[in-house]
Design an enzyme around this catalytic site. Structure first.
Site, short mmCIF file in Angstrom:
data_model
loop_
_atom_site.label_atom_id
_atom_site.label_comp_id
_atom_site.label_asym_id
_atom_site.label_seq_id
_atom_site.Cartn_x
_atom_site.Cartn_y
_atom_site.Cartn_z
N GLU A 35 -0.01 9.89 6.53
CA GLU A 35 -0.61 9.09 7.61
C GLU A 35 -0.17 7.62 7.57
O GLU A 35 -0.09 6.96 8.60
CB GLU A 35 -2.14 9.14 7.52
CG GLU A 35 -2.75 10.49 7.88
CD GLU A 35 -2.51 10.87 9.34
OE1 GLU A 35 -2.47 9.98 10.21
OE2 GLU A 35 -2.32 12.07 9.60
N GLY A 36 0.10 7.13 6.37
CA GLY A 36 0.55 5.74 6.25
C GLY A 36 1.87 5.53 6.98
O GLY A 36 2.05 4.57 7.74
N HIS A 37 2.81 6.46 6.77
CA HIS A 37 4.10 6.36 7.48
C HIS A 37 3.89 6.47 8.99
O HIS A 37 4.53 5.77 9.77
CB HIS A 37 5.04 7.50 7.06
CG HIS A 37 5.49 7.45 5.64
ND1 HIS A 37 5.11 8.37 4.70
CD2 HIS A 37 6.32 6.57 4.99
CE1 HIS A 37 5.68 8.10 3.54
NE2 HIS A 37 6.41 7.01 3.68
N GLN A 61 17.65 3.33 -6.12
CA GLN A 61 16.43 2.59 -6.45
C GLN A 61 15.57 3.29 -7.50
O GLN A 61 14.47 2.84 -7.79
CB GLN A 61 15.61 2.30 -5.18
CG GLN A 61 14.98 3.53 -4.53
CD GLN A 61 14.33 3.17 -3.19
OE1 GLN A 61 15.02 2.96 -2.19
NE2 GLN A 61 13.02 3.10 -3.16
N LYS A 149 1.51 -1.83 0.97
CA LYS A 149 1.21 -1.31 -0.37
C LYS A 149 2.33 -1.75 -1.31
O LYS A 149 2.09 -2.14 -2.44
CB LYS A 149 1.11 0.21 -0.38
CG LYS A 149 0.91 0.76 -1.79
CD LYS A 149 0.74 2.26 -1.81
CE LYS A 149 2.02 3.00 -1.53
NZ LYS A 149 3.07 2.83 -2.55
N ASP A 150 3.57 -1.71 -0.81
CA ASP A 150 4.74 -2.13 -1.60
C ASP A 150 5.00 -3.61 -1.32
O ASP A 150 6.02 -3.98 -0.72
CB ASP A 150 5.95 -1.28 -1.22
CG ASP A 150 5.70 0.19 -1.50
OD1 ASP A 150 5.53 0.55 -2.67
OD2 ASP A 150 5.64 0.98 -0.54
#
Ligand code: PAF
Length: 291
Positions: A35-37, A61, A149-150
């Protein structure tokens, strides 16, 4: 919804839209969409007439002992979750397409990666900056959307885009949370049921640090010691809990202005990160304003 694999095809599509007077927003992801994406995609569709979502698990990464091999990959499920949204193209490059033999360029930032997650994940932000520069180079988006969040990643990308004059506006999106406060992350699926029950204590602890700042506490060493002890009592192994300047990420010792409260912890094999902005005399915020 176009599903595009090659960079030339993606570049042509994006250029065609822009030559027709449209604007393009890019939402870079590594798939395993949640859902965040989807919130990032919805935000992108409010900002531009065309939306591109990239899905690429970027090897540069990940450190050698990290979860690159087991990172969840399920393109069909990802495409199904995007189907109800306004998405014009999903770009799914291959590793050999992004990093063909002979590839030798790096993108390094001098200071922002030398803090927080960059101390344990030494090649991580160089890999992020490199892949995002490549994604920007192909799509040439007007806007790109990233989740807070990042937070350190967002600062690295903002700095890189400004330093290299990439001409893209970086849109910060507030962290999307589960109802119990846990920040949504593709890695939450690694949590055992027991660890999932502990995980919301991360955000609860950050909020409690933020609340103390709001009530007038200024000594970051003491706030960090109390926060660490609360995290350890909850069952986390603490990698770091820091209070820092939200622009430079330098440590703040006396909290007399807006401060980033940020942590990385481990629960079993799962590494969790989260953050919030604390303001002396104000309730903690998760929707960080751009500096
Ligand atoms: O946040 C992520 O999913 C990745 O780090 C990103 C920005 C897509 C680069 O690979």
């Amino acid at each position: 919804m176009n599903v595009v694999h090659s960079a030339p095809e993606m570049r042509q599509l994006s250029r065609h839209w822009q030559m027709s007077g449209e604007t393009v927003a890019l939402v870079p992801t590594m798939g395993a969409l949640h859902e965040g994406h989807l919130a990032l995609v919805t935000a992108a569709s409010r900002e531009a007439s065309r939306v591109v979502v990239s899905i690429f698990v970027n090897p540069t990464q990940f450190g050698p002992s990290e979860d690159f091999d087991r990172y969840p990959r399920d393109l069909d499920t990802d495409l199904r979750s995007l189907a109800g949204l306004k998405v014009d193209a999903v770009w799914v490059p291959s590793v050999s397409g992004m990093y063909p033999s002979g590839f030798q360029t790096s993108v390094e930032l001098a200071r922002l990666p030398n803090h927080l997650c960059g101390l344990s994940r030494t090649c991580h932000f160089g890999g992020v900056a490199l892949v995002v520069a490549k994604l920007f180079g192909v799509v040439r988006p007007d806007i790109a959307v990233f989740g807070l969040k990042d937070f350190q990643q967002v600062r690295v990308i903002e700095r890189m885009a400004a330093d290299l004059d990439l001409g893209v506006r970086i849109l910060r999106h507030p962290t999307v949370r589960e109802t119990d406060g846990l920040a949504m992350s593709s890695r939450n699926r690694y949590l055992s049921p027991g660890d999932r029950a502990i995980a919301p204590a991360l955000y609860a602890t950050l909020r409690s640090v933020g609340a103390k700042v709001a009530l007038g506490a200024t000594d970051s060493a003491q706030l960090i010691a109390e926060g660490r002890s609360a995290l350890e009592s909850a069952g986390f192994t603490v990698e770091y809990l820091n209070m820092c300047d939200p622009d430079t990420l330098d440590d703040v010792s006396n909290v007399d202005h807006l401060v980033l409260v940020i942590a990385a912890v481990r629960l079993g094999v799962t590494r969790l990160i989260d953050n919030l902005i604390a303001v002396p005399g104000a309730i903690p915020q998760t929707a960080h304003p751009a500096p």
